[in-house]
Design a protein around this motif. Structure first.
Motif, mmCIF file in Angstrom:
data_model
loop_
_atom_site.group_PDB
_atom_site.id
_atom_site.type_symbol
_atom_site.label_atom_id
_atom_site.label_comp_id
_atom_site.label_asym_id
_atom_site.label_seq_id
_atom_site.Cartn_x
_atom_site.Cartn_y
_atom_site.Cartn_z
ATOM 1 N N ILE A 44 70.558 -9.028 -24.576
ATOM 2 C CA ILE A 44 71.437 -8.512 -25.625
ATOM 3 C C ILE A 44 70.908 -7.184 -26.157
ATOM 4 N N SER A 45 69.580 -7.087 -26.306
ATOM 5 C CA SER A 45 68.986 -5.844 -26.815
ATOM 6 C C SER A 45 69.203 -4.686 -25.843
ATOM 7 N N LEU A 46 69.367 -4.982 -24.555
ATOM 8 C CA LEU A 46 69.606 -3.946 -23.550
ATOM 9 C C LEU A 46 71.075 -3.543 -23.459
ATOM 10 N N GLY A 47 71.942 -4.282 -24.137
ATOM 11 C CA GLY A 47 73.358 -3.934 -24.155
ATOM 12 C C GLY A 47 74.276 -4.939 -23.506
ATOM 13 N N GLY A 48 73.797 -6.137 -23.167
ATOM 14 C CA GLY A 48 74.650 -7.165 -22.595
ATOM 15 C C GLY A 48 75.703 -7.635 -23.581
#
Length: 320
Positions: free
Chosen positions: A73-77
């Motif tokens: 999620i932190s990577l943009g998922g």
């Protein structure tokens, strides 16, 4: 009959998925997404994000395709478009799509690699199990990208069942992921096999003929029709050897051997730029990349390689 042994078969690409698909638990996907044990792969179009595994060095399996859910999620998922791929020892595995803007930022990081699925397979970047999982993930997201609106009434569709179904709130139509069957065949006549070249192939590469199965057609009939259409060769006995998921974008390759009834080639120039017969000895040189003219066969991750290899090694009993 001369035969050639080329050692153990390298693993056929994209077939190693060992996840329990757990279809009975797909409705639980929103709850499973909150499980901090969840493992996630990240894909945007043709691009897949891998993380380096320093302990693995630079050899095979030097990358990991799975991230922890919080990391993903932190990577943009994007959680809103998550697909449940299955369970491994009760740990949920998902694919999350990435926004292209988020993907651009990840390409500059030293701890990550952004690449495509074909390169991952050819370069053996991840384990065979993860490669099969990525094949499923890529196919699912490709289907969702083409199934935003209802083909019955045009209304925007809802995503349900962990991404394995889309429903129309307007007309009630249900839409499911599809897989397109493709026959891929090595046509043989004694110690010779028929190979063709498409204009899109790498220079010098020759491969098996292939084509989509049409409605109302058996696999065997598709082999006979495609061989006649593409190369003008009549065939009879057709024997199944193996199959391979082919996530470009969402097909399954049904590998066959077929017995030729004729030898004179007439190609369809819309399908092939060339076709010719190769003796078993010469086909062996294609696989080992020792052909005097620099000709090659597809790499070991492709089912065409294995169809040719079975012929070269004499593991093709006569087709009666």
């Amino acid at each position: 009959m001369a035969t050639h042994s080329l050692g153990l078969w390298p693993h056929l690409g994209y077939v190693g998925n060992r996840l329990n698909r757990a279809s009975e638990r797909r409705s639980e996907a929103p709850t499973l997404l909150r499980d901090e044990r969840s493992r996630v792969c990240l894909i945007s179009g043709e691009s897949i994000v891998l993380r380096r595994r320093p302990e693995a060095g630079e050899g095979a399996g030097a990358y990991d395709a799975l991230f922890g859910i919080s990391h993903a999620i932190s990577l943009g998922g994007r959680l809103s478009e998550a697909c449940l791929l299955g369970l491994a020892d009760d740990v949920p595995h998902f694919v999350l799509p990435l926004h292209p803007a988020a993907l651009d930022q990840l390409t500059t990081r030293d701890d990550l690699l952004v690449t495509d699925l074909r390169s991952i397979a050819v370069q053996d970047l991840v384990s065979q199990e993860q490669l099969g999982e990525l094949a499923c993930a890529k196919s699912m997201l490709a289907w969702h990208a083409r199934r935003t609106f209802c083909s019955n009434c045009g209304h925007t569709l809802d995503v349900v069942e962990g991404g394995w179904r889309r429903e129309c709130p307007n007309c009630g139509a249900q839409h499911f992921p599809r897989t397109d069957p493709v026959v891929i065949m090595l046509v043989v006549d004694g110690d010779a096999c028929l190979l063709g070249r498409s204009a899109r192939f790498a220079p010098g590469m020759w491969s098996c003929l292939a084509g989509f199965v049409e409605p109302g057609e058996t696999f065997e009939q598709a082999v006979q029709r495609e061989t006649l259409e593409e190369a003008g060769i009549h065939t009879r006995a057709v024997r199944y050897l193996a199959s391979q998921p082919w996530p470009f974008p969402m097909s399954v390759m049904i590998g066959m051997h077929a017995q030729a009834l004729s030898r004179e080639i007439t190609i369809d120039p819309n399908e092939l730029e060339a076709a010719r017969w190769f003796h078993r000895d010469e086909a062996a040189q294609l696989l080992t990349r020792t052909h005097p003219d620099g000709l090659t066969a597809p790499p070991a991750m492709a089912i065409a390689h294995h169809l040719i290899r079975a012929f070269v090694e004499g593991r093709d009993p006569p087709l009666g």
